[in-house]
Design a protein around this motif. Sequence first.
Motif: not given
Lengths: 663, 73
Positions: B45-46, B50, B53-54, B56-57, B60
């Motif tokens: 899961f962890g 990670i 969500v990479l 998502e930059t 941004i």
Amino acid sequence: MLRPEEMTRSVVVGSIDSLGVTIECLYELGVLHLIDFTAQDEEFRIGQPLREASDASQKLLKLRSMIRSLDIEKHKPVDKVPVRVIKRRIEQALVTLDLNVSSKADARQKIQTLIREKEGDIRALEPLVNLGIPVENYEGYDNIAPFIGLCKRDPSKAISSKIQESETLNEVRKGDVVVAVFVRSEDRAEAVRILSEHDFQEIKLPKLQGNPADLVGRLRGEIKDLEDDLKRVENDINSIRKQFADFIISSEEDLAIEVLMAETPLRIATSANSFVIDGWIPTSRVHEIQTALDTLCCGLAFVETIPPEEHDEPPVELKNPKAVKPFEFFMNLVSTPKYDEIDPTLILFITFPLFFGFMVGDLGFGVGLALLGAVIRFKFKEYPDAVKLGSIILAGGILASIFGLFVFAEAFGVPFHPPEANPDEYSWAAAVNIPIHPMLEKMHDIKEMLAISFVAGWLHLSLGFVFGFVNNVHHSKKHAIAKVAWFLLLLGLFEEMMFFVGEATATSGFMNSTVFAAFPDASFSFSGIEVSIAAVVLMVTGAVVLPLTEGPLVLTEIVGIFTNLVSYARLAALAIGKGGMAFAFNTMLLPLIFDSGNIAIAALAAVGLVITQLFFVFFLGSLSAGIQAIRLNYVEFFIKFFEGGGTDFSPLRYERKYSVANK
Amino acid sequence: MDLGTGLALVGAGIAVGVAGLGTGVAQGQVGAAAVGATAEDPKMFGKGLILMVLPETIVIFGFVVAILLWISK
């Protein structure tokens, strides 16, 4: 804090006669992380299970089979049963229960199978009821091939046109067509082809004789009788369950512990007269084992600490203060740190609520989240992960409230006072005068918000490089120097950013006049951008040192440091985005509530406002703020220093929930 | 509002919108794989989070470009 519990490699050695007592003592203390013994030689061999293992395993097997038969896997005994009661009663109880439970469970299974068979027969016979032919007449011919089943469409015309001699009975039933087709044996292939074109599904007839309607009636009667029998058996099982469930579950727990201990010698080294248990013990608790062994084994066993070997990897037990502990939840989701690595839980404890609070930044939602966290924390105490998650949400909620109250001065997306740029905006000032004015206005001070985000990013990433340096300095000087180079590169980049922004934001002004005050002001202009010479020196130094330490390919990663820093813009982005969302709903719906003059419209708008605020802003907003806050730690921060892959400290120990050990 | 400002604002919108699309496409694929891995082994899961969500930059970056356009309009 920052370092896991210190471990000492220890061996417990003793006379083989004291093995049982020693194992029991170690399990009671729960401080020894056993290293499995594998290297057998002539002197030392893997131990044999203790004498009681076989008997206890058999009893355990019986109890577990009973637990399944009685369906009490999830039962939680109300009262704990003392171990001495279990030991006294278990033999007798097993004999009585085994007889009763297994015979009843067998009976129940047989009845259920019979009922299923008969229901299957009914399902097969029901379509044939109206065709009116006794079941035995459908099959058993030498020269005739019968086909009984269901078709999606009526095949009778196709069959009569393609096969000369045939007999087809059919009846439309619940969208299907029940067919019984009889053809000569030589026409079987043709019939199969036609029927398959009509989606034929064969009905397997039961081996019964008589009219289908009578048979269905008879079978239904038999099922009813069987169900009565089943109910009687279930009642008997229920009464056994009521009477013995507590005892069975408690005994299962006790026997499981007994078997666990009795089989431990399979993991340790024994010789003809002695045993050696190798493992790791938290340094602070070595003396506990010594004292306990002295008392219980009367000098027949003792513990000795030995220096660790070079490649030893001690197990890791994170050591954090009580308030920080819940944040270990985030570490569990990724990986346990190695023994000689820095444990970053403390930094998570500081940065997660800060980032989260900054992104949510609203008194109303903050208090709501804090309450939600408190409910999860205190109402679900039996789930350790829920307690941790609740504490994390509680901390995030508190920080969000503080940011909302003192920094952004707003609650539920409505500011305490109307912003200067838009004096007509709805605000709490209409209802209550809160004497706090915002230090930052989310929707208007965007440059300031971005500057703050970058400062947070710079501090966070720099700390990552410092940790990276500390982690590497003892193993590889080269990697440690590389971390310094990265640190300089980041410092140069950030200094240039602040230099470029200059006095345009209060944050950059503050940074330039404090942290970077000692840096020379010299600069040159490049493509219309003012470039600080100090920043260039720092970045060039970093860029020159990096390939020397990590090889030339690392130069391709240099742009990544800029990406990492810009990534922190999400702190501002989420805060502004959430503020914008709440602002949009408020602008649309608040005028309807207060200015429409129509109660019905006002009420509808109020409901709409509550739903949109709850779902979009509170739920989705908090969820994304939480994910982003942890992402900045996992991705940007951890990658600078964290390797993970440590072994969790799992000492020999057991947990008694439903039984009470003898004193 | 002059034409230049209008175009800058349209540019800002496109920057966020298209960057968001890019993130969505990337995150969809990574997310599907991450859910699969987590179903096989919940400990993933962890790591799945990670990786998920990479991308998502990217959005941004779109946001930062939009803000730069908006500020300099």
